[in-house]
Design an enzyme around this catalytic site. Structure first.
Site, PDB file in Angstrom:
ATOM      1  CG  HIS A  48      -1.947  -1.079   1.222  1.00 51.88           C
ATOM      2  ND1 HIS A  48      -2.951  -1.154   2.160  1.00 51.88           N
ATOM      3  CD2 HIS A  48      -2.156  -2.103   0.352  1.00 51.88           C
ATOM      4  CE1 HIS A  48      -3.732  -2.198   1.873  1.00 51.88           C
ATOM      5  NE2 HIS A  48      -3.268  -2.786   0.792  1.00 51.88           N
ATOM      6  CD  GLU A  86      -1.978   3.953   3.214  1.00 51.96           C
ATOM      7  OE1 GLU A  86      -1.618   3.339   2.191  1.00 51.96           O
ATOM      8  OE2 GLU A  86      -3.134   3.939   3.657  1.00 51.96           O
ATOM      9  CB  CYS A 131      -6.339  -0.856   5.235  1.00 55.61           C
ATOM     10  SG  CYS A 131      -4.641  -1.499   5.297  1.00 55.61           S
ATOM     11  CB  CYS A 182      -1.794   1.493   6.236  1.00 58.02           C
ATOM     12  SG  CYS A 182      -1.334   0.646   4.712  1.00 58.02           S
TER      13      CYS A 182
END
Lengths: 147, 147
Positions: free
Chosen positions: A53, A55, A82, A85
């Site tokens: 992801h 992040e 999410c 993260c």
């Protein structure tokens, strides 16, 4: 000194790039001393790794540049992070999290487990450029369904 | 075919290696077709990256070997995974999670947000070799306090 408008515009552009590469259009920027020190988008499809992801990518670049505590850094993300993260953000000790669209279904900050609540250390601000970021996501998934 | 006793003994050995390297003694093994395809321990201190948990490392090795869905794999971990790893486990679509010691304070599977509950897809088994794994952690933190 870069303005936050510049950050959000950069996030929109990064998310556009993601979509062009068939990646879900989610982007992140890590800021230290008013300067972007890492930026990127989701690369899950490119690398066949569902944990890549945006992040995670910018936090990791931050760790490699500044060490394992990013307490002077701010993180800007196009979508509410999410749970994976969100907990990585907690571990990173960043100072402020700014995110764009809320994610009622998959988010882990203001929704679901709300993993960053009751942490005094980190300030959280959501809902920036929500229309734009939601539109990017909707367009991406609507195009996917057509193919 | 390797037995689960072999996996747990390997996890104890990997966690011992972690402690010798001043890493919190937590280890993980990824198993596919009854064969270990990835194993490792926490490398947070070595790489100054607080997201380098044992589970993340072996999942990533799994993705690079088998692609982004590890639905035929089982994950063995010495300690109940934290919320970051729990959500990464969910994203990985592994079949079974086996873990050693429960982590009432930092765990995200049977404690805290219980991120893998109500997922029909993944079977979860905890409490294996709990005494041994807890002892490794207690010894590590007790030695840290002495230094």
């Amino acid at each position: 000194m870069e303005s936050s408008t510049h950050y959000w515009e950069t996030l929109i552009r990064l998310a556009e790039q993601a979509a062009l590469r068939n990646e879900v259009p989610i982007s992140a920027i890590l800021v230290h001393d008013n300067t972007i020190i890492a930026m990127g988008h989701n690369t899950v499809e490119t690398h066949n790794d569902p944990t890549l992801h945006a992040e995670m990518l910018v936090l990791k670049e931050g760790f490699s540049k500044l060490g394992k505590h990013l307490s002077d850094c701010d993180l800007y993300v196009s979508l509410e992070p999410c749970p994976m993260c969100a907990h990585a953000i907690k571990l990173s000790q960043i100072r402020r999290l700014y995110f764009g669209a809320y994610d009622p279904k998959g988010g882990g900050v203001e929704h679901g487990p709300r993993l960053l609540h009751n942490l005094n250390r980190i300030e959280i601000f959501g809902g920036f450029y929500e229309t734009e970021f939601n539109k990017q996501l909707q367009t991406f998934f609507s195009n996917l369904r057509k193919t």
